[in-house]
Scaffold this active site. Structure first.
Site, short mmCIF file in Angstrom:
data_model
loop_
_atom_site.label_atom_id
_atom_site.label_comp_id
_atom_site.label_asym_id
_atom_site.label_seq_id
_atom_site.Cartn_x
_atom_site.Cartn_y
_atom_site.Cartn_z
N LYS A 1 72.79 -107.70 68.17
CA LYS A 1 73.73 -108.62 68.84
C LYS A 1 73.47 -108.62 70.34
CE LYS A 1 77.14 -108.03 65.23
NZ LYS A 1 78.30 -107.33 64.69
N GLN B 1 82.81 -103.33 66.87
CA GLN B 1 81.98 -103.19 65.67
C GLN B 1 82.76 -102.42 64.60
OE1 GLN B 1 78.92 -104.62 65.20
NE2 GLN B 1 78.98 -103.88 63.10
N ASP C 1 84.97 -112.49 67.17
CA ASP C 1 84.81 -112.21 65.75
C ASP C 1 85.86 -112.99 64.94
OD1 ASP C 1 82.93 -110.83 64.40
OD2 ASP C 1 83.88 -108.85 64.56
#
Ligand code: NAP
Length: 286
Positions: free
Chosen positions: A54, A98, A121
């Site tokens: 990422k 994460q 997200d």
């Protein structure tokens, strides 16, 4: 019938190129480069690989890497403080925690520290609620990536029978809502569904996100259907999905491989969300 293979790597490359152009346009319009803060807690090797990718791809798209790493034994208050600090930092456009975090942490409470406009997200309750109501907001990256793949291959959604296997907050639920938003007739199957194969056979568009390797075989696929395999599992011979690829390829019309299908789209959509967030924060949104 032998299915056409959906090339997720190629579509993801296109999305990343679009994002890179968008970043250039943002700078040309007097804005500043989007900053992506990936937050990794602990040293889980798989999470480290995901975060590294990422970061690398965000920098390749012209963004600023604002990565933070916390030790695996960090306490809830310290992790929360870091998220609050990132939430207040004008150089940070998007924050990605994460998951999964180490078990002693309450990850739901941590996600809620992320302001909805930086929730790249798409997992906060506000963004989930906006999606449920069909209103604009940041969408979860994996289901958004699936929608982009379906569009890239001109899959007809309005009036189509769509079946989603799985109902997680991360994939299944938002996937079903996105398909509904495009006027598909959507059914969600889950672990309590009586006959998963029978339900799946209705599908013109079948999205499988159950997390069970090889759950879906040819007996669960309508001839000519589009089959999207979200599952990822590390097997003895490399990565495999939730769909038994070889046998389903004989029945389906379109099929994603694992790897090289949905996986690359997730990061591409994260970058797209980060650009969207940066533009909105800088008053240069569409
Ligand atoms: P999850 O949270 O474990 O959810 C799995 C869902 O599947 C649950 O809703 C569960 O039902 C359902 N399920 C489990 N067994 C089933 C069965 N036998 N028949 C029908 N439904 C069943 O997993 P997730 O986070 O949604 O992820 C799903 C898969 O996608 C995993 O393999 C994950 O690694 C992969 N993934 C890939 C990407 C990517 O970028 N490609 C991103 C995210 C996830 P209940 O609700 O009844 O328990």
């Amino acid at each position: 019938m032998t299915a056409r293979v959906i090339d997720g790597k190629a579509v993801a490359r296109e999305v990343r190129a679009e994002v890179a152009r968008g970043v250039e346009q943002l700078l040309a319009a007097g804005g500043t480069a989007p900053g992506l803060a990936t937050v990794l807690v602990g040293d889980d090797p798989a999470s480290e690989v995901y975060v590294r990718n990422k970061r690398r791809l965000s920098v390749e798209a012209g963004m600023v890497d604002q990565h933070r790493h916390l030790p695996g034994d960090v306490d809830q208050a310290t992790a929360q403080d870091l998220l609050d600090e990132l939430a207040a930092d004008p150089a940070v456009s998007g924050i990605l925690l994460q998951l999964p975090t180490p078990k002693h942490l309450d990850s739901d409470a941590l996600v809620l520290r992320i302001p909805a406009e930086r929730d790249v997200d798409g997992l906060t309750t506000l963004n989930a609620g906006l999606l449920a109501q069909g209103r604009p907001g940041l969408r979860p990256c994996t289901p958004a990536g699936v929608m982009r793949l379906l569009d890239a291959y001109d899959v007809e959604l309005a009036g189509a029978e769509a079946v989603v296997v799985g109902r997680s907050a991360l994939v299944g639920k938002p996937m079903a809502q996105l398909l509904l938003g495009r006027n598909a007739t959507v059914t969600t199957a889950h672990s309590r569904t009586k006959d998963v194969a029978e339900v799946c056979r209705r599908a013109d568009v079948l999205v499988v996100a159950a997390g069970i390797p090889g759950l879906i075989g040819a007996d669960a696929v309508k001839p000519g259907a589009t089959v999207i395999d979200v599952g990822i599992h590390r097997g003895e011979d490399g990565l495999v999905g939730d769909v038994r690829y070889d046998e389903v390829a004989e029945v389906a019309g379109l099929l994603t491989p694992v790897p090289g299908g949905v996986g690359p789209m997730t990061i591409a959509m994260l970058l797209a969300n980060t650009l969207t967030a940066a533009k909105a924060q800088q008053g240069l949104g569409d």
